[in-house]
Design an enzyme around this catalytic site. Structure first.
Site, PDB file in Angstrom:
ATOM      1  N   LYS A 198       0.540  12.183   5.289  1.00 15.16           N
ATOM      2  CA  LYS A 198       0.836  11.141   6.294  1.00 15.16           C
ATOM      3  C   LYS A 198       1.433   9.912   5.601  1.00 15.16           C
ATOM      4  O   LYS A 198       2.421   9.342   6.056  1.00 15.16           O
ATOM      5  CB  LYS A 198      -0.482  10.801   7.006  1.00 15.16           C
ATOM      6  CG  LYS A 198      -0.470   9.620   7.948  1.00 15.16           C
ATOM      7  CD  LYS A 198      -1.071   8.340   7.405  1.00 15.16           C
ATOM      8  CE  LYS A 198      -2.492   8.359   6.949  1.00 15.16           C
ATOM      9  NZ  LYS A 198      -3.000   7.112   6.425  1.00 15.16           N
ATOM     10  N   LYS A 231       0.836  -1.212   0.000  1.00 18.21           N
ATOM     11  CA  LYS A 231       0.000   0.000   0.000  1.00 18.21           C
ATOM     12  C   LYS A 231       0.869   1.260   0.000  1.00 18.21           C
ATOM     13  O   LYS A 231       0.575   2.244  -0.694  1.00 18.21           O
ATOM     14  CB  LYS A 231      -0.926  -0.025   1.225  1.00 18.21           C
ATOM     15  CG  LYS A 231      -1.649   1.275   1.511  1.00 18.21           C
ATOM     16  CD  LYS A 231      -2.703   1.633   0.484  1.00 18.21           C
ATOM     17  CE  LYS A 231      -3.339   2.983   0.821  1.00 18.21           C
ATOM     18  NZ  LYS A 231      -4.285   3.427  -0.180  1.00 18.21           N
TER      19      LYS A 231
HETATM   20  P1  NAD Z   1     -11.746  10.078   7.464  1.00 16.27           P
HETATM   21  O1  NAD Z   1     -11.043  11.118   8.253  1.00 16.27           O
HETATM   22  O2  NAD Z   1     -12.754  10.466   6.447  1.00 16.27           O
HETATM   23  O3  NAD Z   1     -12.459   9.032   8.444  1.00 16.27           O
HETATM   24  C1  NAD Z   1     -11.940   8.571   9.648  1.00 16.27           C
HETATM   25  C2  NAD Z   1     -13.083   8.419  10.645  1.00 16.27           C
HETATM   26  O4  NAD Z   1     -12.574   7.831  11.832  1.00 16.27           O
HETATM   27  C3  NAD Z   1     -13.733   9.756  11.017  1.00 16.27           C
HETATM   28  O5  NAD Z   1     -15.134   9.653  10.806  1.00 16.27           O
HETATM   29  C4  NAD Z   1     -13.373   9.934  12.493  1.00 16.27           C
HETATM   30  O6  NAD Z   1     -14.405  10.587  13.232  1.00 16.27           O
HETATM   31  C5  NAD Z   1     -13.207   8.494  12.933  1.00 16.27           C
HETATM   32  N1  NAD Z   1     -12.357   8.324  14.101  1.00 16.27           N
HETATM   33  C6  NAD Z   1     -11.130   8.860  14.333  1.00 16.27           C
HETATM   34  N2  NAD Z   1     -10.654   8.407  15.503  1.00 16.27           N
HETATM   35  C7  NAD Z   1     -11.591   7.583  16.028  1.00 16.27           C
HETATM   36  C8  NAD Z   1     -11.683   6.836  17.228  1.00 16.27           C
HETATM   37  N3  NAD Z   1     -10.709   6.832  18.126  1.00 16.27           N
HETATM   38  N4  NAD Z   1     -12.801   6.115  17.436  1.00 16.27           N
HETATM   39  C9  NAD Z   1     -13.810   6.112  16.529  1.00 16.27           C
HETATM   40  N5  NAD Z   1     -13.766   6.806  15.387  1.00 16.27           N
HETATM   41  C10 NAD Z   1     -12.677   7.529  15.135  1.00 16.27           C
HETATM   42  O7  NAD Z   1     -10.600   9.202   6.804  1.00 16.27           O
HETATM   43  P2  NAD Z   1     -10.720   8.231   5.527  1.00 16.27           P
HETATM   44  O8  NAD Z   1     -10.500   9.037   4.297  1.00 16.27           O
HETATM   45  O9  NAD Z   1     -11.923   7.374   5.670  1.00 16.27           O
HETATM   46  O10 NAD Z   1      -9.390   7.359   5.729  1.00 16.27           O
HETATM   47  C11 NAD Z   1      -9.281   6.370   6.763  1.00 16.27           C
HETATM   48  C12 NAD Z   1      -8.015   5.547   6.525  1.00 16.27           C
HETATM   49  O11 NAD Z   1      -8.093   4.917   5.235  1.00 16.27           O
HETATM   50  C13 NAD Z   1      -6.739   6.402   6.504  1.00 16.27           C
HETATM   51  O12 NAD Z   1      -5.687   5.684   7.106  1.00 16.27           O
HETATM   52  C14 NAD Z   1      -6.484   6.626   5.028  1.00 16.27           C
HETATM   53  O13 NAD Z   1      -5.114   6.852   4.748  1.00 16.27           O
HETATM   54  C15 NAD Z   1      -6.990   5.311   4.434  1.00 16.27           C
HETATM   55  N6  NAD Z   1      -7.466   5.405   3.032  1.00 16.27           N
HETATM   56  C16 NAD Z   1      -8.278   6.434   2.619  1.00 16.27           C
HETATM   57  C17 NAD Z   1      -8.708   6.487   1.295  1.00 16.27           C
HETATM   58  C18 NAD Z   1      -9.606   7.596   0.767  1.00 16.27           C
HETATM   59  O14 NAD Z   1      -9.759   7.709  -0.466  1.00 16.27           O
HETATM   60  N7  NAD Z   1     -10.211   8.417   1.603  1.00 16.27           N
HETATM   61  C19 NAD Z   1      -8.327   5.478   0.406  1.00 16.27           C
HETATM   62  C20 NAD Z   1      -7.517   4.441   0.862  1.00 16.27           C
HETATM   63  C21 NAD Z   1      -7.090   4.415   2.179  1.00 16.27           C
END
Ligand code: NAD
Length: 291
Positions: free
Chosen positions: A239, A170
């Site tokens: 990040k 990844k």
């Molecule tokens: P995001 O910020 O949209 O969502 C994260 C969610 O987690 C938020 O709703 C937040 O309120 C919640 N959260 C944070 N800490 C928490 C806790 N302690 N308990 C409960 N909920 C908690 O982020 P995202 O875009 O969904 O990305 C999440 C992960 O997936 C990241 O590591 C990112 O790098 C990875 N990712 C994202 C994408 C994308 O296109 N957005 C694609 C692939 C991978």
């Protein structure tokens, strides 16, 4: 089978919904409660605490923003490993470091639980349409057990060996996502300066060697529509590039372009672009060209 999904964000919410759609009993937890309400409106279950789910669920999945969030969730005093039951299977979809995956897996194993790192690629569209690529590290028998769940979330699912390996793949993906983002942003802003219409550029380059999935995503979903709501926040791409750089430094590999892109994105963050989609590097480059 009782499933828990923690982190109902841009990726987690559509992923958890797909599990509900597939007929699973899924309990959601999110830090901000509005996301839990959206999940409940879709038929997801809410209202159980992390400790209750750690005792009752068969599988707990997480999709959280930062490595520190993931570490706290699994290894903190109130976290899953200290409070979970033996036999629990844990799947982390977040992008963190391979070292953290190994640290969590080791603690989980000592507590009688199974841990898989399973980062995803394909963005929010892939999460909604259940077409994600999922790269999984960890025990193959555990992977085989949870494959039916993963197949409800993605189309291309790969077991890539021991725990942490999914994350290595990844992060290599993210290195190229970062570089392609910068390449597309530079080409589009230069086109602006040259007075060349970006739709024409996109049409032609889409049939040329410069074609890339990232360029296509950034142009059609964001730049063309002039909307930069994530998607995938620039903060998260930064990040990831910091994680890539650490991984390369640890093994003694050079990243001349990757390291430079990390620095550019860091500056874009300080200029206020961090909460926008990663395609906003196009806006940042335009701003730079105006200076
Ligand atoms: P995001 O910020 O949209 O969502 C994260 C969610 O987690 C938020 O709703 C937040 O309120 C919640 N959260 C944070 N800490 C928490 C806790 N302690 N308990 C409960 N909920 C908690 O982020 P995202 O875009 O969904 O990305 C999440 C992960 O997936 C990241 O590591 C990112 O790098 C990875 N990712 C994202 C994408 C994308 O296109 N957005 C694609 C692939 C991978």
């Amino acid at each position: 089978m009782k499933l828990a999904f923690i982190g109902l964000g841009n990726m987690g919410l559509p992923m958890a919904r797909n599990l509900v759609k597939a007929g699973y009993e899924v309990y959601g937890i999110n830090r901000s409660k509005g996301r839990e309400e959206s999940f409940a409106e879709f038929g997801g279950k809410v209202g159980l605490s992390l400790k209750e789910l750690a005792q009752q669920a068969d599988v707990i999945m997480t999709c959280l923003p930062m490595p520190a969030d993931v570490e706290q969730m699994f290894l903190g005093p109130e976290g899953i490993v200290s409070n979970g039951r033996k036999g629990l299977t844990l799947i982390d979809f977040s992008t963190v470091s391979p070292d953290l995956c190994v640290k969590i897996a080791t603690a989980a194993e000592q507590a009688g639980m199974n841990f898989l790192d399973a980062p995803v690629s394909g963005g929010t569209v892939g999460a909604e349409q259940a077409t994600l690529s999922i790269m999984v590290g960890g025990s193959k028998p555990v992977f085989d057990q949870v494959l039916p769940i993963l197949e409800k979330l993605g189309k291309n699912i790969y077991h890539v060996g021991e725990v942490g390996n999914g994350t290595v793949v990844k992060l290599l993906n993210q290195l190229m996502v970062g570089i392609h983002t910068q390449a597309a942003s530079e080409a589009m802003t230069l086109a602006d300066k040259m007075g060349l219409p970006k739709d024409m550029l996109h049409r032609i380059l889409s049939n040329s060697f410069a074609q890339s999935r990232i360029y296509d995503r950034h142009y059609t979903q964001f730049v063309e529509k002039d909307t930069f709501q994530p998607g995938f926040a620039l903060n998260l791409l930064h990040k990831d590039l910091v994680l890539v750089k650490k991984m390369a430094d640890d093994i003694g590999a050079a990243l001349p372009i990757g390291a430079h892109v990390e620095q550019l994105i860091d500056t874009a963050k300080t200029k206020g672009f961090g909460e926008k989609d990663m395609s906003a590097m196009y806006l940042y480059m335009n701003e730079k060209n105006e200076q």
